[in-house]
Design a protein around this motif. Structure first.
Motif, PDB file in Angstrom:
ATOM      1  N   THR A  45       0.812  -1.216   0.000  1.00 35.29           N
ATOM      2  CA  THR A  45       0.000   0.000   0.000  1.00 35.29           C
ATOM      3  C   THR A  45       0.849   1.272   0.000  1.00 35.29           C
ATOM      4  OG1 THR A  45      -0.098   0.160   2.412  1.00 35.29           O
ATOM      5  CG2 THR A  45      -1.803  -1.178   1.318  1.00 35.29           C
ATOM      6  N   GLY A  46       2.126   1.149   0.397  1.00 40.85           N
ATOM      7  CA  GLY A  46       2.996   2.315   0.509  1.00 40.85           C
ATOM      8  C   GLY A  46       2.784   3.106   1.782  1.00 40.85           C
ATOM      9  N   GLU A  47       1.941   2.617   2.670  1.00 42.04           N
ATOM     10  CA  GLU A  47       1.610   3.355   3.886  1.00 42.04           C
ATOM     11  C   GLU A  47       2.478   2.933   5.062  1.00 42.04           C
ATOM     12  OE1 GLU A  47      -2.541   3.452   4.791  1.00 42.04           O
ATOM     13  OE2 GLU A  47      -3.076   3.688   2.687  1.00 42.04           O
ATOM     14  N   ALA A  48       2.736   3.889   5.947  1.00 44.22           N
ATOM     15  CA  ALA A  48       3.450   3.606   7.187  1.00 44.22           C
ATOM     16  C   ALA A  48       2.503   2.878   8.139  1.00 44.22           C
ATOM     17  CB  ALA A  48       3.949   4.891   7.814  1.00 44.22           C
ATOM     18  N   ILE A  49       3.048   1.952   8.910  1.00 41.94           N
ATOM     19  CA  ILE A  49       2.275   1.168   9.868  1.00 41.94           C
ATOM     20  C   ILE A  49       2.560   1.722  11.265  1.00 41.94           C
ATOM     21  CG2 ILE A  49       1.879  -1.144  10.812  1.00 41.94           C
ATOM     22  CD1 ILE A  49       1.235  -0.902   7.813  1.00 41.94           C
ATOM     23  N   SER A  50       1.532   2.066  11.998  1.00 35.81           N
ATOM     24  CA  SER A  50       1.719   2.568  13.359  1.00 35.81           C
ATOM     25  C   SER A  50       2.039   1.403  14.291  1.00 35.81           C
ATOM     26  CB  SER A  50       0.455   3.276  13.845  1.00 35.81           C
ATOM     27  OG  SER A  50      -0.580   2.327  14.033  1.00 35.81           O
ATOM     28  N   LEU A  51       2.604   1.722  15.439  1.00 38.96           N
ATOM     29  CA  LEU A  51       2.905   0.688  16.422  1.00 38.96           C
ATOM     30  C   LEU A  51       1.645  -0.058  16.851  1.00 38.96           C
ATOM     31  CD1 LEU A  51       5.539   2.514  18.665  1.00 38.96           C
ATOM     32  CD2 LEU A  51       5.933   0.734  16.959  1.00 38.96           C
ATOM     33  N   GLN A  52       0.513   0.647  16.876  1.00 41.24           N
ATOM     34  CA  GLN A  52      -0.748   0.014  17.266  1.00 41.24           C
ATOM     35  C   GLN A  52      -1.228  -0.993  16.227  1.00 41.24           C
ATOM     36  OE1 GLN A  52      -0.232   3.324  17.060  1.00 41.24           O
ATOM     37  NE2 GLN A  52      -0.324   4.031  19.162  1.00 41.24           N
ATOM     38  N   ASN A  53      -0.811  -0.845  14.967  1.00 41.08           N
ATOM     39  CA  ASN A  53      -1.259  -1.735  13.891  1.00 41.08           C
ATOM     40  C   ASN A  53      -0.147  -2.650  13.383  1.00 41.08           C
ATOM     41  OD1 ASN A  53      -3.907  -0.711  13.832  1.00 41.08           O
ATOM     42  ND2 ASN A  53      -3.203   1.048  12.645  1.00 41.08           N
ATOM     43  N   PRO A  56       1.310  -9.150  13.061  1.00 36.70           N
ATOM     44  CA  PRO A  56       1.749 -10.214  13.977  1.00 36.70           C
ATOM     45  C   PRO A  56       3.018 -10.895  13.461  1.00 36.70           C
ATOM     46  CG  PRO A  56      -0.141 -10.939  12.700  1.00 36.70           C
ATOM     47  CD  PRO A  56       0.071  -9.496  12.375  1.00 36.70           C
ATOM     48  N   ALA A  57       3.764 -11.486  14.378  1.00 38.66           N
ATOM     49  CA  ALA A  57       4.958 -12.252  14.026  1.00 38.66           C
ATOM     50  C   ALA A  57       4.535 -13.566  13.375  1.00 38.66           C
ATOM     51  CB  ALA A  57       5.784 -12.514  15.273  1.00 38.66           C
ATOM     52  N   PRO A  58       5.331 -14.070  12.465  1.00 38.86           N
ATOM     53  CA  PRO A  58       6.588 -13.513  11.981  1.00 38.86           C
ATOM     54  C   PRO A  58       6.333 -12.415  10.942  1.00 38.86           C
ATOM     55  CG  PRO A  58       6.190 -15.574  10.844  1.00 38.86           C
ATOM     56  CD  PRO A  58       5.063 -15.395  11.849  1.00 38.86           C
ATOM     57  N   LEU A  59       7.136 -11.370  10.992  1.00 35.08           N
ATOM     58  CA  LEU A  59       6.995 -10.253  10.068  1.00 35.08           C
ATOM     59  C   LEU A  59       7.387 -10.701   8.662  1.00 35.08           C
ATOM     60  CD1 LEU A  59       6.338  -7.196   9.982  1.00 35.08           C
ATOM     61  CD2 LEU A  59       8.798  -6.808  10.145  1.00 35.08           C
ATOM     62  N   ASP A  60       6.518 -10.435   7.691  1.00 34.31           N
ATOM     63  CA  ASP A  60       6.780 -10.769   6.284  1.00 34.31           C
ATOM     64  C   ASP A  60       7.686  -9.684   5.700  1.00 34.31           C
ATOM     65  OD1 ASP A  60       6.784 -11.234   3.560  1.00 34.31           O
ATOM     66  OD2 ASP A  60       4.603 -11.298   3.362  1.00 34.31           O
ATOM     67  N   THR A  61       8.990  -9.943   5.652  1.00 38.92           N
ATOM     68  CA  THR A  61       9.952  -8.930   5.218  1.00 38.92           C
ATOM     69  C   THR A  61       9.908  -8.659   3.721  1.00 38.92           C
ATOM     70  OG1 THR A  61      11.702 -10.596   5.090  1.00 38.92           O
ATOM     71  CG2 THR A  61      11.506  -9.333   7.155  1.00 38.92           C
ATOM     72  N   LYS A  62       9.157  -9.454   2.984  1.00 41.25           N
ATOM     73  CA  LYS A  62       8.948  -9.143   1.565  1.00 41.25           C
ATOM     74  C   LYS A  62       7.849  -8.085   1.416  1.00 41.25           C
ATOM     75  CE  LYS A  62      10.459 -13.539  -0.419  1.00 41.25           C
ATOM     76  NZ  LYS A  62      11.403 -13.817   0.579  1.00 41.25           N
ATOM     77  N   ARG A  63       6.910  -8.067   2.341  1.00 42.38           N
ATOM     78  CA  ARG A  63       5.813  -7.098   2.290  1.00 42.38           C
ATOM     79  C   ARG A  63       6.104  -5.840   3.097  1.00 42.38           C
ATOM     80  NH1 ARG A  63      -0.643  -7.758   3.621  1.00 42.38           N
ATOM     81  NH2 ARG A  63      -1.067  -5.537   3.464  1.00 42.38           N
ATOM     82  N   TYR A  64       6.726  -6.004   4.261  1.00 49.79           N
ATOM     83  CA  TYR A  64       6.958  -4.875   5.155  1.00 49.79           C
ATOM     84  C   TYR A  64       8.438  -4.505   5.169  1.00 49.79           C
ATOM     85  CZ  TYR A  64       2.294  -6.030   6.799  1.00 49.79           C
ATOM     86  OH  TYR A  64       0.956  -6.279   6.868  1.00 49.79           O
ATOM     87  N   HIS A  65       8.708  -3.226   5.028  1.00 53.77           N
ATOM     88  CA  HIS A  65      10.083  -2.723   5.065  1.00 53.77           C
ATOM     89  C   HIS A  65      10.233  -1.710   6.185  1.00 53.77           C
ATOM     90  CE1 HIS A  65      11.319  -3.759   0.669  1.00 53.77           C
ATOM     91  NE2 HIS A  65      10.721  -4.759   1.270  1.00 53.77           N
ATOM     92  N   TRP A  66      11.351  -1.795   6.884  1.00 51.11           N
ATOM     93  CA  TRP A  66      11.703  -0.904   7.988  1.00 51.11           C
ATOM     94  C   TRP A  66      12.646   0.123   7.394  1.00 51.11           C
ATOM     95  CZ3 TRP A  66       9.892   0.295  12.452  1.00 51.11           C
ATOM     96  CH2 TRP A  66      10.685   0.766  13.487  1.00 51.11           C
ATOM     97  N   ASN A  67      12.133   1.319   7.097  1.00 56.40           N
ATOM     98  CA  ASN A  67      12.902   2.317   6.340  1.00 56.40           C
ATOM     99  C   ASN A  67      13.094   3.613   7.102  1.00 56.40           C
ATOM    100  OD1 ASN A  67      13.183   0.729   4.072  1.00 56.40           O
ATOM    101  ND2 ASN A  67      11.512   1.667   2.962  1.00 56.40           N
ATOM    102  N   TRP A  68      14.232   4.257   6.792  1.00 53.92           N
ATOM    103  CA  TRP A  68      14.470   5.613   7.261  1.00 53.92           C
ATOM    104  C   TRP A  68      13.655   6.595   6.443  1.00 53.92           C
ATOM    105  CZ3 TRP A  68      20.169   4.231   6.627  1.00 53.92           C
ATOM    106  CH2 TRP A  68      20.753   3.941   7.853  1.00 53.92           C
ATOM    107  N   ASP A  69      13.191   7.629   7.078  1.00 55.35           N
ATOM    108  CA  ASP A  69      12.722   8.835   6.404  1.00 55.35           C
ATOM    109  C   ASP A  69      13.995   9.671   6.243  1.00 55.35           C
ATOM    110  OD1 ASP A  69      12.151  11.681   6.266  1.00 55.35           O
ATOM    111  OD2 ASP A  69      10.066  11.152   6.650  1.00 55.35           O
TER     112      ASP A  69
END
Length: 176
Positions: A45-53, A56-69
Motif C-alpha cells: 500500500t505504501g503506507e506507514a504502519i503505526s505501532l498500534q497496527n 503479527p509475528a513472523p513479520l513478512d519482510t517481503k511485504r513490510y520494510h523498515w525504512n528511514w525517512d
C-alpha cells in the motif's frame, strides 16, 4: 561534521553501543526507537504502519520494510560532531553514501540467538521463523558488508571494547 553508521543484525548490540556512546558524551541515535525517523512500511500500500497496527509475528519482510525517512535522518546529522547512528533498515545499503564510515557489529550466531531470546526491550526475533531468518541473514552478511567497505567489529567483545574499537577506527578522542 562526521557521521558514522553502526549496524548489524537484530541482537548484534547496536542499541547498547549507541547508549554507551551517549554515556561517553557523544551524539548517538538509535533510530530504531525513533518513529519520526524510522517506520515500518507496507510495500503493498505504501503506507506507514503505526505501532498500534504492527502486523503479527513472523513479520513478512517481503511485504513490510523498515525504512528511514531520509529527510528526518539528515536532520540528526546537524546535532553534533561526530554523529553516530545505530540502525539496520531495509534501505540501509542504498543510503551508505550518507555516512563517512560504517561499522558492523558482528557477534557469533550463538551470541545473537542468546540476545534475541533473552532480551526484554522488544519481541523482534522471538518467533521461531523470525529468529531463523535473522540468523540466516547474519551468517551471510559479513562478506557483503566488507565488500561495501564496512568495518567489522567483533560483537562478542565487551561493550566497552566494541565502543573503543569503533572510536579507535575514527581516531577520535572524547568529545569537547
Amino acid at each position: 561534521m562526521s557521521v558514522y553508521l553502526i549496524t548489524g543484525s537484530s541482537g548484534a548490540g547496536k542499541t547498547a553501543v549507541a547508549e554507551e556512546l551517549q554515556r561517553r558524551g557523544y551524539t548517538a541515535y538509535n533510530t530504531d526507537t525513533m518513529p519520526e525517523v524510522t517506520s515500518l512500511y507496507d510495500m503493498a500500500t505504501g503506507e506507514a504502519i503505526s505501532l498500534q497496527n504492527w502486523p503479527p509475528a513472523p513479520l513478512d519482510t517481503k511485504r513490510y520494510h523498515w525504512n528511514w525517512d531520509l529527510q528526518a535522518l539528515r536532520k540528526l546529522f546537524d546535532s553534533g560532531d561526530p554523529v553516530f547512528v545505530a540502525a539496520i533498515t531495509s534501505n540501509t545499503k542504498e543510503n551508505l553514501h550518507l555516512f563517512d564510515s560504517v561499522f558492523v557489529i558482528n557477534p557469533t550466531v550463538e551470541t545473537i540467538m542468546h540476545r534475541l531470546i533473552t532480551r526484554t526491550s522488544n519481541n523482534i526475533g522471538k518467533h521461531p521463523d523470525e529468529l531463523a531468518g535473522i540468523l540466516e541473514s547474519h551468517t551471510k552478511s559479513a562478506a557483503m558488508w566488507q565488500s561495501l567497505g564496512a568495518t567489522l567489529v567483533d560483537g562478542d567483545q565487551s561493550l566497552g571494547e566494541v565502543v573503543d574499537t569503533i572510536l579507535c577506527h575514527i581516531k577520535s578522542g572524547p568529545p569537547g
